[in-house]
Design an enzyme around this catalytic site. Structure first.
Site, PDB file in Angstrom:
ATOM      1  N   ARG A  68      26.347  40.185  32.338  1.00  0.00           N
ATOM      2  CA  ARG A  68      27.195  40.904  33.312  1.00  0.00           C
ATOM      3  C   ARG A  68      26.512  40.913  34.683  1.00  0.00           C
ATOM      4  NH1 ARG A  68      26.431  46.087  33.617  1.00  0.00           N
ATOM      5  NH2 ARG A  68      26.431  46.463  31.379  1.00  0.00           N
TER       6      ARG A  68
ATOM      7  N   TYR B  81      51.026  41.226  48.717  1.00  0.00           N
ATOM      8  CA  TYR B  81      51.335  41.048  47.303  1.00  0.00           C
ATOM      9  C   TYR B  81      51.653  42.424  46.688  1.00  0.00           C
ATOM     10  CZ  TYR B  81      50.450  40.532  42.315  1.00  0.00           C
ATOM     11  OH  TYR B  81      50.548  40.592  40.956  1.00  0.00           O
TER      12      TYR B  81
ATOM     13  N   ASP C 173      42.726  38.528  52.647  1.00  0.00           N
ATOM     14  CA  ASP C 173      43.125  37.896  51.388  1.00  0.00           C
ATOM     15  C   ASP C 173      43.577  36.480  51.741  1.00  0.00           C
ATOM     16  OD1 ASP C 173      44.515  36.955  49.152  1.00  0.00           O
ATOM     17  OD2 ASP C 173      45.094  38.964  48.540  1.00  0.00           O
TER      18      ASP C 173
ATOM     19  N   LYS D 258      44.943  31.121  41.563  1.00  0.00           N
ATOM     20  CA  LYS D 258      45.957  30.339  42.270  1.00  0.00           C
ATOM     21  C   LYS D 258      45.413  28.962  42.650  1.00  0.00           C
ATOM     22  CE  LYS D 258      48.554  33.980  41.718  1.00  0.00           C
ATOM     23  NZ  LYS D 258      47.705  35.071  41.361  1.00  0.00           N
TER      24      LYS D 258
HETATM   25  O1  P1T Z   1      46.723  37.947  39.711  1.00  0.00           O
HETATM   26  P1  P1T Z   1      45.361  38.192  40.239  1.00  0.00           P
HETATM   27  O2  P1T Z   1      44.405  37.076  40.017  1.00  0.00           O
HETATM   28  O3  P1T Z   1      44.810  39.529  39.837  1.00  0.00           O
HETATM   29  O4  P1T Z   1      45.476  38.227  41.861  1.00  0.00           O
HETATM   30  C1  P1T Z   1      46.188  39.196  42.544  1.00  0.00           C
HETATM   31  C2  P1T Z   1      46.673  38.670  43.862  1.00  0.00           C
HETATM   32  C3  P1T Z   1      45.956  38.940  45.011  1.00  0.00           C
HETATM   33  N1  P1T Z   1      46.342  38.486  46.216  1.00  0.00           N
HETATM   34  C4  P1T Z   1      47.441  37.728  46.355  1.00  0.00           C
HETATM   35  C5  P1T Z   1      47.847  37.241  47.711  1.00  0.00           C
HETATM   36  C6  P1T Z   1      48.206  37.393  45.227  1.00  0.00           C
HETATM   37  O5  P1T Z   1      49.295  36.610  45.400  1.00  0.00           O
HETATM   38  C7  P1T Z   1      47.827  37.876  43.951  1.00  0.00           C
HETATM   39  C8  P1T Z   1      48.603  37.574  42.725  1.00  0.00           C
HETATM   40  N2  P1T Z   1      49.907  37.124  42.966  1.00  0.00           N
HETATM   41  C9  P1T Z   1      50.839  36.818  42.010  1.00  0.00           C
HETATM   42  C10 P1T Z   1      50.629  36.876  40.695  1.00  0.00           C
HETATM   43  C11 P1T Z   1      52.147  36.377  42.543  1.00  0.00           C
HETATM   44  O6  P1T Z   1      52.976  35.811  41.805  1.00  0.00           O
HETATM   45  O7  P1T Z   1      52.378  36.566  43.748  1.00  0.00           O
END
Ligand code: P1T
Length: 387
Positions: free
Chosen positions: A49, A102, A174, A199
């Site tokens: 961790r 988001y 972000d 992503k």
């Molecule tokens: O899903 P996760 O890895 O926890 O990430 C969250 C997140 C953070 N910032 C942005 C700009 C994002 O688009 C997302 C996650 N977004 C999606 C799952 C979506 O479909 O828009």
């Protein structure tokens, strides 16, 4: 090493090469690391961790891609966001955030952080005057998403960083939508970059992960302490999947962008489309800013279909190549209706206030053959017009 793609393939590999000459990063599954002598128990890797060799290579690589010095990998984008806030803020502190974010980030702010006494003001960060007015004595962070999810609004990272720094406030960007290939916020003055590596960075829709990148050693130490204390780390296998994916980030992004630009133009000229949101289009109100602060426009776009929710639903359900699904940034094309899916946790009133209409369709343009994608969309429009 200077070139983006060279770094995406090589940075951090020396950690392993010196042992067996590995060309591909090994997955270190051991949760703990034995020492010969008691005096060494705190040296090197101790417990997974706290530090893991596979994760460390990924962290070095992600830092290099953002032109930053330090990175930390987390179990999701949300875990990365949570860790930033719990590392840096406490009860009574205040965040200024872009009003288009988001949905999950807004949910974290409104339904979790507010319970812990952290206050959030939403501001249209396209306009820096609005930012100036939002500062309070307790403001600690300006939280920027650019381009925003899902309306593809942009914020001027350099201008916002200058203003925030004059108020002794940190800027978090972000960078999920652009990816470090098309935008590097630290170069423009931001203090912290956060990613959903789920992503574009990983790119194959097979791993959920997050990352934080910074140039500031003090911030890094604080974030690293909390990465270990909170425990939301990326696993060795997931770190390896991201390492495998990120090697082709530049190639994928070029193709995402090529397809997205052509689809945006196709949609813009379609009589069943009211409006297209893509920063690469000259009609995008912030196209000049996109040209200035981004290295490209990415693979995400949104559009309003003529009609309303009924037409939007019919359209997304009639496609064959575009999968009806949340998420983005994978090689395969995805389509969704934010009002019903990714942004359903935001009230309709709030959505309409920022311009997010029910008829908005969001597209994560994949890397398939452009003609197949356009033919698929055309089929969707034909289904609606024959109703
Ligand atoms: O899903 P996760 O890895 O926890 O990430 C969250 C997140 C953070 N910032 C942005 C700009 C994002 O688009 C997302 C996650 N977004 C999606 C799952 C979506 O479909 O828009």
């Amino acid at each position: 090493m200077k070139g983006f793609t060279t770094k995406a393939i090589h940075v951090g590999r020396d950690l392993f090469r010196k042992w067996f000459g590995d060309v591909v990063e090994p997955i270190h599954l051991s949760t703990t690391f034995a020492k010969e002598r008691l005096e060494d128990v705190e040296k090197g890797y101790v417990y997974s961790r706290t530090g893991n060799p596979t994760r460390e290579v990924l962290e070095k690589r992600l830092a290099a891609l953002e032109n930053g010095r330090y990175a930390l990998a987390f179990s999701s984008g949300m875990a990365a966001e949570t860790s930033i806030i719990l590392s840096l803020l406490g009860k009574g502190d205040h965040i200024i955030a872009f009003d288009d974010l988001y949905g999950g980030t807004k949910r974290l702010f409104n339904k979790v952080m507010e319970r812990f006494g952290i206050e959030v003001s939403y501001v249209d960060l396209r306009f820096t005057e609005a930012l100036e007015e939002a500062f309070q004595d307790n403001t600690r962070l300006v939280w920027v998403e650019t381009p925003t999810n899902p309306l593809m609004k942009l914020a001027d990272i350099r201008a916002i960083s200058d203003i925030a720094h004059a108020h002794d406030t940190l800027v978090v960007v972000d960078n999920t939508f652009a990816s470090p290939y098309f935008q590097r916020p630290l170069e423009l003055g931001a203090d912290i970059v956060v990613h959903s590596v789920t992503k574009y960075i990983a790119g194959h829709s097979d791993v959920v992960g997050g990352a934080v990148v910074t140039n500031d050693e003090k911030l890094y130490k604080r974030l690293k302490f909390h990465q270990n204390a909170l425990g939301a780390i990326l696993s060795p296998f997931d770190s390896w999947l991201v390492l495998r994916g990120v090697k082709t980030l530049s190639l994928r992004m070029e193709r995402h962008q090529y397809n997205a630009m052509n689809i945006a133009r196709y949609l813009e000229s379609h009589d069943m489309v009211d409006r297209v949101y893509y920063p690469g289009l000259e009609s995008h109100p912030q196209h000049e800013l996109a040209k200035r602060q981004m290295y490209g426009y990415g693979g995400m776009l949104s559009f309003e279909i003529r009609g309303g929710l009924r037409e939007a639903k019919r359209f997304v359900e009639s496609l064959e190549i575009f999968s009806l699904a949340e998420s983005l940034g994978g090689v395969e094309s995805l389509i969704e209706i934010p009002a019903l899916m990714t942004h359903a946790s935001i009230s309709r009133d709030e959505r309409l206030k920022i311009g997010l209409r029910d008829s908005l369709i969001r597209v994560s343009v994949g890397i398939e053959d452009l003609d197949d994608l356009i033919n698929d969309l055309e089929r969707g429009f034909e289904v609606i017009s024959s109703d």
